[in-house]
Design a protein around this motif. Structure first.
Motif, PDB file in Angstrom:
ATOM      1  N   ASP A 302       0.833  -1.203   0.000  1.00 33.43           N
ATOM      2  CA  ASP A 302       0.000   0.000   0.000  1.00 33.43           C
ATOM      3  C   ASP A 302       0.868   1.253   0.000  1.00 33.43           C
ATOM      4  N   ARG A 305       1.620   1.751  -3.495  1.00 32.88           N
ATOM      5  CA  ARG A 305       0.437   2.285  -4.192  1.00 32.88           C
ATOM      6  C   ARG A 305       0.238   3.768  -3.893  1.00 32.88           C
ATOM      7  N   LYS A 500      -5.799   1.774 -11.352  1.00 38.83           N
ATOM      8  CA  LYS A 500      -5.574   2.070  -9.942  1.00 38.83           C
ATOM      9  C   LYS A 500      -6.366   1.129  -9.044  1.00 38.83           C
ATOM     10  N   ASP A 503      -4.525  -2.104  -8.439  1.00 40.04           N
ATOM     11  CA  ASP A 503      -3.557  -1.973  -7.342  1.00 40.04           C
ATOM     12  C   ASP A 503      -4.254  -2.135  -5.993  1.00 40.04           C
ATOM     13  N   TYR A 504      -5.380  -1.467  -5.878  1.00 42.88           N
ATOM     14  CA  TYR A 504      -6.188  -1.494  -4.663  1.00 42.88           C
ATOM     15  C   TYR A 504      -6.631  -2.926  -4.342  1.00 42.88           C
ATOM     16  N   THR A 529       0.308  -2.433 -14.050  1.00 45.34           N
ATOM     17  CA  THR A 529       0.122  -1.445 -12.981  1.00 45.34           C
ATOM     18  C   THR A 529       1.473  -1.084 -12.395  1.00 45.34           C
ATOM     19  N   ASP A 530       1.430  -0.306 -11.314  1.00 46.93           N
ATOM     20  CA  ASP A 530       2.686   0.040 -10.612  1.00 46.93           C
ATOM     21  C   ASP A 530       3.341  -1.189 -10.009  1.00 46.93           C
ATOM     22  N   PHE A 531       2.597  -2.274  -9.909  1.00 46.63           N
ATOM     23  CA  PHE A 531       3.137  -3.505  -9.333  1.00 46.63           C
ATOM     24  C   PHE A 531       3.639  -4.463 -10.415  1.00 46.63           C
TER      25      PHE A 531
END
Length: 581
Positions: A302, A305, A500, A503-504, A529-531
């Motif tokens: 998190d 994120r 987003k 990610d959540y 995603t960012d991951f």
């Protein structure tokens, strides 16, 4: 082949019969004469029934320091030799050795002996406390005892023990009493106590003081205790039911969940805005709202994120003796973000930054750090502080009621202590009946209390504690979301509307222990995603778990050491036991 089988059959039958031995004592007659000079003459006749072969019978009689056997003899149907002596504990021992073994038959043996200093003379009365059947015998079907007092001198007071639990009858004659008992259990002793007028004689043991009032009071108390003890032993099921009844009562009073109006099967979005650590803790309210490592890892994700860190994959070269290899590594790049952090989130971020160099932390560096004993201990301490902050932030008391757990815990401790107290009270106050032993009852009750205590400490919070209405609604909503993200077909049918949100989803999937399904969906649906480094290399997630396990083990091994590891009625003269071999 048939001959070989017949041989083994005959061999088995012969040796099983040769080594099979057992005996019963079917009948006992005891004549006990108390003479005017204080000598106590005892005549015992025992009928044995042998199965197998026996070569001797034996008899032993414990003696108090002042007592002695002035005469001992035996009689038997078969030819035998008598050998007698004393051991170091002043126990008289006799052996009747037969010239030929006695096999599969009945045998009657008699013991004839006299005891001195068994009768005690006080200022106001004479007293005898005598066991006419000791606790060293096997069970006996029938026993008749005749107790004869000096001529025309009937005892002023007479008590028989035990007279609870054993079938008996007493018939009074002029100066004697005939006691008949049936089905006496193994190791069960029988004794009487009597007060009668004072006599003078060489075989009395003189004692100072008065005995009558004291003995009557003592025997009255003992008989009341004996009756209570007998009733307790016979109604043991009540004591077994009490802790179970308490547990059931606590459950219905404090463990039944409140009803709320919520009927959804799935939630396709996180139902509340609580942090993943809070969700992880409150969904585990069965353990008192304590978060676990999933909540810790989810918080790290998190932070990524929220923009406080980024993960990139790098290549690193490992030099070896015969060359070098190229391995992938992950690096945390820490940066600033405007999103607010709670106290528990700040703690994790500060910890990760403390291990970084120039705001960079390689996964290999972190892994090596937590594998060391000092690093593992540090991780353990950080984790404990983080848990405490999460529980404070979660306001667990608003979601969960622990009253039932506390009440049951205290009740089971009290139950075990009371059981132990009852056991010790009877052990000290009463010479307990070997045939009606309180020990099994004590261990059963304590065992049940201990089981319920362990149940309370393990899964008991789920049973004996309960959620509040707020906690129940929270649990149902997040359970519906957990069910949604754990169902790949549902995610595929109703995917998040934005990158987003993916990610959540992953952050909460980790907190709820459902990361596998979401990672699989993201990979198969080609979601970026960012991951992405984590999605591309999901071993990172499981490697973190391995690092965690390694760190916790090192912490526990370095942080802890060690392991868990007579007087009164029942103390009469005579008694002892015997048998055959």
């Amino acid at each position: 082949m048939k001959r070989l089988g017949l041989f083994f059959f005959v061999f088995f039958v012969f040796f099983s019969s040769a080594f099979s031995k057992n005996y019963e004592i079917t009948n006992v007659n005891v004549d006990l004469l108390i003479e005017e000079n204080g000598l106590v003459r005892v005549y015992e006749q025992l009928t044995y029934s042998f199965e197998g072969c026996y070569s001797e019978m034996y008899r032993y009689i414990p003696l108090y320091q002042s007592e002695s056997i002035v005469f001992f003899d035996k009689a038997s149907q078969s030819e035998s030799v008598l050998r007698t002596g004393y051991d170091s504990n002043n126990v008289f021992q006799a052996r009747v050795i037969f010239s030929e073994p006695l096999c599969d038959r009945e045998e009657i043996v008699t013991y004839n002996y006299s005891l001195s200093n068994v009768v005690r003379k006080y200022d106001d009365a004479s007293e005898i406390n005598f066991r006419f059947w000791g606790d060293g015998w096997k069970s006996v079907n029938s026993l008749t005892a005749r107790i004869t007092f000096p001529e025309n001198k009937i005892p002023e007071n007479f008590w028989l023990k035990p007279f609870y639990g054993v079938s008996f009858s007493i018939v009074d004659f002029k100066n004697s009493k005939v006691i008949t008992l049936r089905n006496i259990p193994e190791n069960q002793w029988l004794e009487f106590r009597a007060l009668f007028p004072i006599y003078e004689g060489e075989y009395y043991l003189a004692r100072e003081g008065e005995i009558v009032d004291l003995t009557i009071s003592e025997m009255s108390n003992q008989q009341n205790l004996n009756l209570l003890f007998f009733l307790i032993s016979k109604m043991y099921f009540i004591f077994l039911i009490i802790p179970i009844f308490i547990a059931i009562l606590v459950y219905f009073k404090y463990g039944v969940e409140p009803k709320v109006s919520y009927f959804k099967t799935y939630e396709n979005e996180p139902p509340t805005k609580d942090s993943p650590a809070i969700v992880n803790a409150l969904m585990k309210m069965g353990h008192g709202g304590v978060p676990n490592e999933n909540g810790f890892i989810a918080t790290i994700f998190d932070l990524i994120r929220k923009g406080y860190a980024k993960i990139n994959t790098i290549k690193r070269v490992e030099k070896k003796f015969l060359g070098s290899t190229v391995k992938e590594d992950f690096v945390f790049y820490f940066k600033n973000s405007k999103q607010k952090l709670s106290s528990q989130e700040k703690k994790i971020l500060e910890y990760l930054k403390s291990l970084s160099t120039n705001n960079k932390l390689a996964w290999s560096v972190f892994l090596n750090h937590v594998k060391s004993s000092s690093g593992a201990l540090e991780l353990s301490k950080i984790f404990e502080v983080w848990k405490s902050r999460v529980m404070t932030e979660a306001s667990v008391d608003d979601y969960y009621v622990k009253k039932g757990n506390i009440i049951l815990f205290v009740a089971m401790i009290v139950c075990a202590l009371v059981s132990a107290g009852v056991f010790l009270f009877f052990e000290k106050s009463v010479y307990s009946y070997p045939a009606i032993n309180v020990s099994p009852l004590f261990f059963l009750v304590v065992g049940i209390c201990g089981f319920l205590l362990l149940l309370n400490l393990s899964i008991g919070p789920v049973i004996f504690g309960k959620r509040t209405k707020k906690g129940t609604l929270f649990y149902k909503q997040w359970s519906a979301f957990k069910k949604f993200i754990g169902d790949y077909s549902m995610i595929k049918k109703y995917p998040p509307e934005s990158i987003k949100l993916w990610d959540y989803y992953l952050v909460y999937a980790i907190a709820l222990g459902e990361a596998k399904t979401v990672l699989k969906a993201m990979k198969l649906m080609n979601i970026r995603t960012d991951f992405d480094p984590i999605v591309a290399h999901p071993s990172f997630y499981f490697a973190f778990h391995l690092a965690w396990a390694s760190g916790m083990r090192s912490s526990s091994s370095s942080g802890f050491s060690g392991g868990f590891g007579g007087g009164g009625f029942g103390g009469g003269s005579g008694g002892g036991g015997g048998g055959a071999r």
